[in-house]
Design a protein around this motif. Sequence first.
Motif, PDB file in Angstrom:
ATOM      1  N   TRP A  46       0.821  -1.202   0.000  1.00 26.68           N
ATOM      2  CA  TRP A  46       0.000   0.000   0.000  1.00 26.68           C
ATOM      3  C   TRP A  46       0.857   1.255   0.000  1.00 26.68           C
ATOM      4  O   TRP A  46       0.382   2.309  -0.386  1.00 26.68           O
ATOM      5  CB  TRP A  46      -0.954  -0.007   1.180  1.00 26.68           C
ATOM      6  CG  TRP A  46      -2.048  -1.028   1.044  1.00 26.68           C
ATOM      7  CD1 TRP A  46      -2.183  -1.983   0.078  1.00 26.68           C
ATOM      8  CD2 TRP A  46      -3.161  -1.188   1.919  1.00 26.68           C
ATOM      9  NE1 TRP A  46      -3.308  -2.728   0.304  1.00 26.68           N
ATOM     10  CE2 TRP A  46      -3.926  -2.263   1.426  1.00 26.68           C
ATOM     11  CE3 TRP A  46      -3.589  -0.545   3.061  1.00 26.68           C
ATOM     12  CZ2 TRP A  46      -5.098  -2.686   2.046  1.00 26.68           C
ATOM     13  CZ3 TRP A  46      -4.750  -0.966   3.689  1.00 26.68           C
ATOM     14  CH2 TRP A  46      -5.499  -2.031   3.181  1.00 26.68           C
ATOM     15  N   ILE A  47       2.104   1.150   0.438  1.00 24.15           N
ATOM     16  CA  ILE A  47       3.090   2.192   0.176  1.00 24.15           C
ATOM     17  C   ILE A  47       4.293   1.462  -0.419  1.00 24.15           C
ATOM     18  O   ILE A  47       5.075   0.837   0.279  1.00 24.15           O
ATOM     19  CB  ILE A  47       3.468   3.066   1.394  1.00 24.15           C
ATOM     20  CG1 ILE A  47       4.444   4.164   0.962  1.00 24.15           C
ATOM     21  CG2 ILE A  47       3.997   2.251   2.548  1.00 24.15           C
ATOM     22  CD1 ILE A  47       4.545   5.332   1.906  1.00 24.15           C
ATOM     23  N   ASP A  48       4.359   1.511  -1.727  1.00 26.59           N
ATOM     24  CA  ASP A  48       5.449   0.846  -2.433  1.00 26.59           C
ATOM     25  C   ASP A  48       6.634   1.803  -2.509  1.00 26.59           C
ATOM     26  O   ASP A  48       6.454   3.023  -2.450  1.00 26.59           O
ATOM     27  CB  ASP A  48       5.000   0.453  -3.844  1.00 26.59           C
ATOM     28  CG  ASP A  48       5.935  -0.533  -4.499  1.00 26.59           C
ATOM     29  OD1 ASP A  48       6.736  -1.181  -3.787  1.00 26.59           O
ATOM     30  OD2 ASP A  48       5.885  -0.667  -5.734  1.00 26.59           O
ATOM     31  N   ILE A  49       7.824   1.276  -2.621  1.00 24.50           N
ATOM     32  CA  ILE A  49       9.005   2.112  -2.792  1.00 24.50           C
ATOM     33  C   ILE A  49       9.679   1.689  -4.091  1.00 24.50           C
ATOM     34  O   ILE A  49      10.313   0.640  -4.169  1.00 24.50           O
ATOM     35  CB  ILE A  49       9.984   1.998  -1.610  1.00 24.50           C
ATOM     36  CG1 ILE A  49       9.271   2.365  -0.310  1.00 24.50           C
ATOM     37  CG2 ILE A  49      11.187   2.920  -1.834  1.00 24.50           C
ATOM     38  CD1 ILE A  49      10.075   2.099   0.934  1.00 24.50           C
ATOM     39  N   ALA A  50       9.463   2.496  -5.108  1.00 25.52           N
ATOM     40  CA  ALA A  50      10.089   2.222  -6.405  1.00 25.52           C
ATOM     41  C   ALA A  50      11.574   2.565  -6.307  1.00 25.52           C
ATOM     42  O   ALA A  50      11.965   3.464  -5.563  1.00 25.52           O
ATOM     43  CB  ALA A  50       9.406   3.035  -7.492  1.00 25.52           C
ATOM     44  N   VAL A  60      27.678   4.704  -8.528  1.00 23.05           N
ATOM     45  CA  VAL A  60      26.298   4.301  -8.737  1.00 23.05           C
ATOM     46  C   VAL A  60      25.382   5.379  -8.170  1.00 23.05           C
ATOM     47  O   VAL A  60      25.609   5.879  -7.070  1.00 23.05           O
ATOM     48  CB  VAL A  60      25.999   2.950  -8.045  1.00 23.05           C
ATOM     49  CG1 VAL A  60      24.546   2.558  -8.225  1.00 23.05           C
ATOM     50  CG2 VAL A  60      26.916   1.864  -8.564  1.00 23.05           C
ATOM     51  N   GLN A  61      24.367   5.744  -8.920  1.00 14.41           N
ATOM     52  CA  GLN A  61      23.327   6.646  -8.434  1.00 14.41           C
ATOM     53  C   GLN A  61      22.087   5.815  -8.151  1.00 14.41           C
ATOM     54  O   GLN A  61      21.705   4.961  -8.947  1.00 14.41           O
ATOM     55  CB  GLN A  61      22.958   7.684  -9.475  1.00 14.41           C
ATOM     56  CG  GLN A  61      23.949   8.790  -9.654  1.00 14.41           C
ATOM     57  CD  GLN A  61      23.403   9.803 -10.654  1.00 14.41           C
ATOM     58  OE1 GLN A  61      22.811   9.435 -11.664  1.00 14.41           O
ATOM     59  NE2 GLN A  61      23.600  11.073 -10.361  1.00 14.41           N
ATOM     60  N   VAL A  62      21.456   6.086  -7.002  1.00 14.26           N
ATOM     61  CA  VAL A  62      20.233   5.378  -6.641  1.00 14.26           C
ATOM     62  C   VAL A  62      19.207   6.398  -6.166  1.00 14.26           C
ATOM     63  O   VAL A  62      19.553   7.359  -5.477  1.00 14.26           O
ATOM     64  CB  VAL A  62      20.486   4.344  -5.519  1.00 14.26           C
ATOM     65  CG1 VAL A  62      19.214   3.586  -5.194  1.00 14.26           C
ATOM     66  CG2 VAL A  62      21.588   3.372  -5.911  1.00 14.26           C
ATOM     67  N   ALA A  63      17.962   6.209  -6.555  1.00 14.87           N
ATOM     68  CA  ALA A  63      16.868   7.046  -6.078  1.00 14.87           C
ATOM     69  C   ALA A  63      15.707   6.148  -5.672  1.00 14.87           C
ATOM     70  O   ALA A  63      15.479   5.100  -6.286  1.00 14.87           O
ATOM     71  CB  ALA A  63      16.435   8.034  -7.149  1.00 14.87           C
ATOM     72  N   TYR A  64      15.003   6.558  -4.635  1.00 18.50           N
ATOM     73  CA  TYR A  64      13.856   5.803  -4.120  1.00 18.50           C
ATOM     74  C   TYR A  64      12.631   6.702  -4.135  1.00 18.50           C
ATOM     75  O   TYR A  64      12.711   7.880  -3.803  1.00 18.50           O
ATOM     76  CB  TYR A  64      14.125   5.325  -2.698  1.00 18.50           C
ATOM     77  CG  TYR A  64      15.398   4.523  -2.586  1.00 18.50           C
ATOM     78  CD1 TYR A  64      15.470   3.234  -3.102  1.00 18.50           C
ATOM     79  CD2 TYR A  64      16.542   5.068  -1.997  1.00 18.50           C
ATOM     80  CE1 TYR A  64      16.644   2.503  -3.023  1.00 18.50           C
ATOM     81  CE2 TYR A  64      17.713   4.334  -1.912  1.00 18.50           C
ATOM     82  CZ  TYR A  64      17.754   3.062  -2.428  1.00 18.50           C
ATOM     83  OH  TYR A  64      18.917   2.339  -2.356  1.00 18.50           O
ATOM     84  N   LEU A  65      11.501   6.136  -4.513  1.00 18.78           N
ATOM     85  CA  LEU A  65      10.268   6.903  -4.628  1.00 18.78           C
ATOM     86  C   LEU A  65       9.130   6.176  -3.903  1.00 18.78           C
ATOM     87  O   LEU A  65       8.539   5.249  -4.455  1.00 18.78           O
ATOM     88  CB  LEU A  65       9.907   7.096  -6.105  1.00 18.78           C
ATOM     89  CG  LEU A  65       8.734   8.010  -6.385  1.00 18.78           C
ATOM     90  CD1 LEU A  65       9.136   9.473  -6.176  1.00 18.78           C
ATOM     91  CD2 LEU A  65       8.232   7.814  -7.796  1.00 18.78           C
ATOM     92  N   PRO A  66       8.829   6.583  -2.667  1.00 17.97           N
ATOM     93  CA  PRO A  66       7.666   6.005  -1.980  1.00 17.97           C
ATOM     94  C   PRO A  66       6.387   6.393  -2.721  1.00 17.97           C
ATOM     95  O   PRO A  66       6.180   7.568  -3.039  1.00 17.97           O
ATOM     96  CB  PRO A  66       7.714   6.660  -0.595  1.00 17.97           C
ATOM     97  CG  PRO A  66       9.140   7.090  -0.421  1.00 17.97           C
ATOM     98  CD  PRO A  66       9.582   7.484  -1.808  1.00 17.97           C
TER      99      PRO A  66
END
Length: 197
Positions: A46-50, A60-66
Amino acid sequence: MKKWNLVIDVALCHDCNDCFMADKDEFVGNDFPPYSVAQPWSGHRWIDIARKERGQYPIVQVAYLPTPCQHCAEAPCMEQSPPGTIYRREDGLVLIDPEKAKGHPEIVDTCPYGAIYWNEEAEVAQKCTGCAHLLDAGWTETRCSQVCPTNAIRLLLADDEEMERLIAAEGLQAFKAELGTRPRVLYKNLYRWDKVF
């Protein structure tokens, strides 16, 4: 009138999944009529983190999107689902009526954000409720905003003018703004997500 809004700072999310675990703790095995029946143990986020990453070791670059339900002011799910199955409260929360939505798996496909899930056991479409049951009990935080260790998720009760000022001051943006859904979940530093790919 004041409405609930979530502000998510992409730069502060570290993919700890505390928000996801708090959501599971709150909703797995617990019915909260008239807002929801118990969430299944697995299969729902119900709250995914892409996650996005670019590069190769050692750079390395990483980004997270709740991505919870966006509680859209122009909600496609409301427009495309059987009448009365999905409704918007005066405080801005968009909810699925678990009784009226029973037996309507087609509701899942009405969300362009992929935030609605099918509960096979209960035969009902489900999603983030914005912790409506807790807010109705006087809470001023959702479970996800309460547990976020970096304050990447903030819950705000604000009228439209207050939100417009905040949007301008913090550079807040809608995820997938091109959809025109006018979500009540807004993102700070969304460029970090867009920049990775």
